[in-house]
Design a protein around this motif. Structure first.
Motif, short mmCIF file in Angstrom:
data_model
loop_
_atom_site.label_atom_id
_atom_site.label_comp_id
_atom_site.label_asym_id
_atom_site.label_seq_id
_atom_site.Cartn_x
_atom_site.Cartn_y
_atom_site.Cartn_z
N SER A 294 -4.05 -2.48 4.68
CA SER A 294 -4.08 -3.86 4.19
C SER A 294 -5.49 -4.39 4.04
O SER A 294 -6.26 -4.45 5.00
N TYR B 217 -9.43 -6.39 -1.87
CA TYR B 217 -8.46 -5.84 -2.81
C TYR B 217 -9.07 -5.49 -4.17
O TYR B 217 -8.53 -4.66 -4.89
N ASN C 209 -6.27 -7.47 3.60
CA ASN C 209 -6.39 -8.68 4.42
C ASN C 209 -6.82 -8.33 5.84
O ASN C 209 -7.59 -9.06 6.47
N GLN D 279 -6.88 -16.39 -2.22
CA GLN D 279 -5.53 -16.34 -1.66
C GLN D 279 -4.45 -16.78 -2.65
O GLN D 279 -3.32 -16.34 -2.56
N GLU E 98 -5.28 -12.41 -4.76
CA GLU E 98 -4.50 -11.53 -3.88
C GLU E 98 -3.04 -11.41 -4.31
O GLU E 98 -2.48 -10.30 -4.31
N GLN F 216 -3.94 -15.52 9.63
CA GLN F 216 -4.50 -15.77 8.30
C GLN F 216 -5.92 -15.18 8.20
O GLN F 216 -6.86 -15.66 8.84
N SER F 217 -6.03 -14.16 7.37
CA SER F 217 -7.29 -13.41 7.30
C SER F 217 -8.51 -14.30 7.11
O SER F 217 -9.53 -14.12 7.80
N GLY G 101 4.78 -13.59 11.41
CA GLY G 101 5.19 -12.19 11.30
C GLY G 101 4.35 -11.38 10.33
O GLY G 101 4.84 -10.42 9.74
N GLN G 102 3.09 -11.77 10.20
CA GLN G 102 2.21 -11.04 9.27
C GLN G 102 0.97 -10.54 10.00
O GLN G 102 0.56 -11.12 11.01
N VAL G 103 0.39 -9.48 9.45
CA VAL G 103 -0.94 -9.06 9.86
C VAL G 103 -1.91 -9.52 8.76
O VAL G 103 -1.51 -9.63 7.61
N PRO G 104 -3.17 -9.77 9.14
CA PRO G 104 -3.76 -9.62 10.46
C PRO G 104 -3.41 -10.77 11.40
O PRO G 104 -3.13 -11.88 10.97
N SER H 137 5.18 -5.87 12.53
CA SER H 137 4.74 -7.28 12.63
C SER H 137 5.94 -8.22 12.77
O SER H 137 5.79 -9.44 12.71
N ARG H 138 7.11 -7.64 12.96
CA ARG H 138 8.33 -8.46 13.08
C ARG H 138 9.02 -8.26 14.43
O ARG H 138 10.17 -8.66 14.60
N VAL I 187 3.07 -2.61 8.79
CA VAL I 187 4.02 -3.53 8.14
C VAL I 187 5.25 -2.77 7.65
O VAL I 187 6.38 -3.25 7.79
N1 LIG Z 1 -2.33 -15.06 3.64
C1 LIG Z 1 -2.17 -14.06 4.67
C2 LIG Z 1 -1.38 -12.92 4.09
C3 LIG Z 1 -1.01 -11.92 5.14
C4 LIG Z 1 -0.08 -10.88 4.59
O1 LIG Z 1 0.51 -11.04 3.50
N2 LIG Z 1 0.04 -9.80 5.33
C5 LIG Z 1 0.89 -8.75 4.90
C6 LIG Z 1 0.12 -7.44 4.92
S1 LIG Z 1 -1.25 -7.52 3.79
C7 LIG Z 1 2.06 -8.68 5.86
O2 LIG Z 1 1.89 -8.81 7.04
N3 LIG Z 1 3.25 -8.47 5.30
C8 LIG Z 1 4.43 -8.30 6.08
C9 LIG Z 1 5.36 -9.44 5.97
O3 LIG Z 1 5.02 -10.47 5.35
O4 LIG Z 1 6.44 -9.30 6.52
C10 LIG Z 1 -3.54 -13.58 5.16
O5 LIG Z 1 -4.50 -13.69 4.41
O6 LIG Z 1 -3.65 -13.14 6.30
#
Ligand SMILES: N[C@@H](CCC(=O)N[C@@H](CS)C(=O)NCC(=O)O)C(=O)O
Length: 194
Positions: free
Chosen positions: A9, A162, A11, A98, A102, A65-66, A50-53, A38-39, A33
């Motif tokens: 990723s 990206y 991000n 963002q 992205e 939020q990156s 539930g997202q990385v990072p 992340s869940r 992911v």
């Molecule tokens: N706007 C968030 C986007 C984070 C994001 O979309 N992360 C993705 C990986 S790049 C993720 O965790 N996706 C899994 C999900 O949403 O369940 C950031 O910049 O951190």
């Protein structure tokens, strides 16, 4: 500090690169992911989106939020312009990344490289908006080395993540020569050229 990130990723890599550039100590916790790592309940307890990072600071406080994370890490460092107008321009690029970059350049890459979708089958809107984003960057970079103030800033860190992988999503970086030259400059500055 603990960084929960998925190495595929951009991000997440933004956070790693910023920490490395600043010489910050951290433990990288690979969080995939595509394996729904992340869940999990444990992850969601700290990072409800539930997202990385996601980052756990040294005192245990979580931050997601990156771009929020890299802004926090770089507080007071030269990656954030001291001049108020230049700092605002950096924010302009971070917000644009963002919302207008992205979601197209990274999503195209994800669908093609990781979901195996042929580039020709991508939704036309994703391709059009991705190309428009790369074109906008190319125009902004004509005649300047970095996005803000003639030096590396978080705008470059965020945007390169990206952009350097855009060909994986079917975009042709050769069509954006200022972007290509800038990628090489940012990779050298961050020592991430592979
Ligand atoms: N706007 C968030 C986007 C984070 C994001 O979309 N992360 C993705 C990986 S790049 C993720 O965790 N996706 C899994 C999900 O949403 O369940 C950031 O910049 O951190």
């Amino acid at each position: 500090m603990r960084i929960y990130g998925d190495s595929i990723s951009g991000n997440c890599l933004k956070v790693k690169w910023t920490a490395d550039y600043l010489g910050r100590a951290y433990e990288w916790i690979e969080t995939q992911v595509m394996q729904s790592e992340s869940r999990t309940q444990a992850y969601l307890a700290s990072f409800p989106a539930g997202q990385v990072p996601g980052v756990l600071l040294d005192d245990g406080r979580p931050l997601a939020q990156s771009n929020a994370i890299i802004l926090h890490l770089a507080e007071g460092a030269d990656l954030i312009p001291a001049d108020a107008y230049e700092r605002a321009k950096m924010f302009e690029w971070l917000f644009w990344e963002q919302y207008s970059h992205e979601p197209y350049v990274a999503v195209a890459r994800f669908q093609v490289r990781f979901l195996g979708k042929p580039a020709a089958d991508l939704e036309p809107r994703i391709v059009e908006r991705g190309k428009a984003a790369l074109q906008r960057m190319d125009e902004a970079l004509a005649g300047q080395t970095f996005f803000v103030g003639g030096r590396l800033s978080l705008a470059d860190v965020a945007l390169v993540a990206y952009t350097r992988e855009a060909e994986d999503g079917g975009f042709r970086l050769a069509d954006y020569r200022h972007v290509q030259a800038w990628i090489a400059r940012v990779e050298a500055a961050l020592d991430i050229a592979s």
